[in-house]
Design a protein around this motif. Structure first.
Motif, PDB file in Angstrom:
ATOM      1  N   TYR A  41      54.845  41.141  33.095  1.00 37.08           N
ATOM      2  CA  TYR A  41      53.730  41.985  33.511  1.00 37.08           C
ATOM      3  C   TYR A  41      52.669  41.189  34.265  1.00 37.08           C
ATOM      4  O   TYR A  41      51.482  41.478  34.169  1.00 37.08           O
ATOM      5  N   GLU A  42      53.112  40.187  35.006  1.00 39.65           N
ATOM      6  CA  GLU A  42      52.182  39.387  35.799  1.00 39.65           C
ATOM      7  C   GLU A  42      51.462  40.273  36.802  1.00 39.65           C
ATOM      8  O   GLU A  42      52.031  41.192  37.375  1.00 39.65           O
ATOM      9  N   GLY A  43      50.196  39.977  36.994  1.00 35.79           N
ATOM     10  CA  GLY A  43      49.381  40.725  37.936  1.00 35.79           C
ATOM     11  C   GLY A  43      48.770  41.985  37.350  1.00 35.79           C
ATOM     12  O   GLY A  43      47.905  42.583  37.966  1.00 35.79           O
ATOM     13  N   MET A  44      49.214  42.369  36.173  1.00 34.89           N
ATOM     14  CA  MET A  44      48.636  43.547  35.519  1.00 34.89           C
ATOM     15  C   MET A  44      47.453  43.099  34.669  1.00 34.89           C
ATOM     16  O   MET A  44      47.453  42.003  34.107  1.00 34.89           O
ATOM     17  N   GLU A  45      46.441  43.955  34.592  1.00 32.06           N
ATOM     18  CA  GLU A  45      45.257  43.612  33.812  1.00 32.06           C
ATOM     19  C   GLU A  45      45.556  43.571  32.317  1.00 32.06           C
ATOM     20  O   GLU A  45      45.034  42.734  31.592  1.00 32.06           O
TER      21      GLU A  45
END
Length: 179
Positions: A158-162
């Protein structure tokens, strides 16, 4: 959930730069070594869970003299299987010689707080929608840089997700209803 977090903050004492679960002694390792030890603790408990669950890395925090590693379980653990899940973790930690410091038996937000023989605080907290979080807090250690964990997650990162999403991976066992 708030009560579990309040209990954790009170028990950990890390906000004050103290040794988790009391005391203030410094362990003879640096923050990177402590992070690696925390990864080993997390790897160990996740390997004990059978059938396996899928997990992803959560945040790493660095305090004035401590490190916290976190992992989020992405496998849906149903309310009917939650007690079994906590039992597996409790037995694993006891078998490893961890001292169980506190157990929150709340049916909605159960939690287990333990301590390793070398002073690392270990916790399992069930959060919103039954999502399971593992956390390991180091005792006070020597300051150093801390690299990201090299342990490969078993779920998407979930890289890039807050925020990490709620659990979204079904397991024939852990996600099942009543036995």
């Amino acid at each position: 959930m708030v009560a579990a977090l309040v209990v954790f903050v009170v028990i950990s004492g890390c906000a004050r730069g103290a040794h988790p679960f009391g005391g203030s002694e410094r362990v003879n390792m640096d923050m990177q070594e402590a992070a690696e030890r925390a990864d080993g603790i997390l790897d160990g408990v996740l390997e004990e869970i059978d059938p396996e669950v899928k997990w992803t890395h959560d945040t790493t925090s660095v305090g004035s003299c401590d490190v916290t590693r976190r992992r989020a379980v992405m496998t849906i653990v149903s309310a009917d299987r939650r007690g079994s899940f906590l039992g597996v973790v409790d037995r694993s930690w006891r078998k490893s010689g961890y001292r169980i410091k506190s157990i929150n038996n709340d049916p909605e937000v159960p939690a287990i707080f333990a301590q390793t023989k070398d002073g690392f605080g270990v916790s399992l907290i069930v959060g919103g929608e039954g999502q399971v979080f593992f956390e390991v807090d180091s005792p006070c250690v020597q300051e150093s840089d801390v690299a990201e964990s090299t342990t490969e997650p078993t779920a998407p990162t979930y890289e890039g997700m807050e925020h990490i999403p709620r659990p979204n991976i079904r397991s024939p066992f852990w996600s099942a209803g009543a036995p």
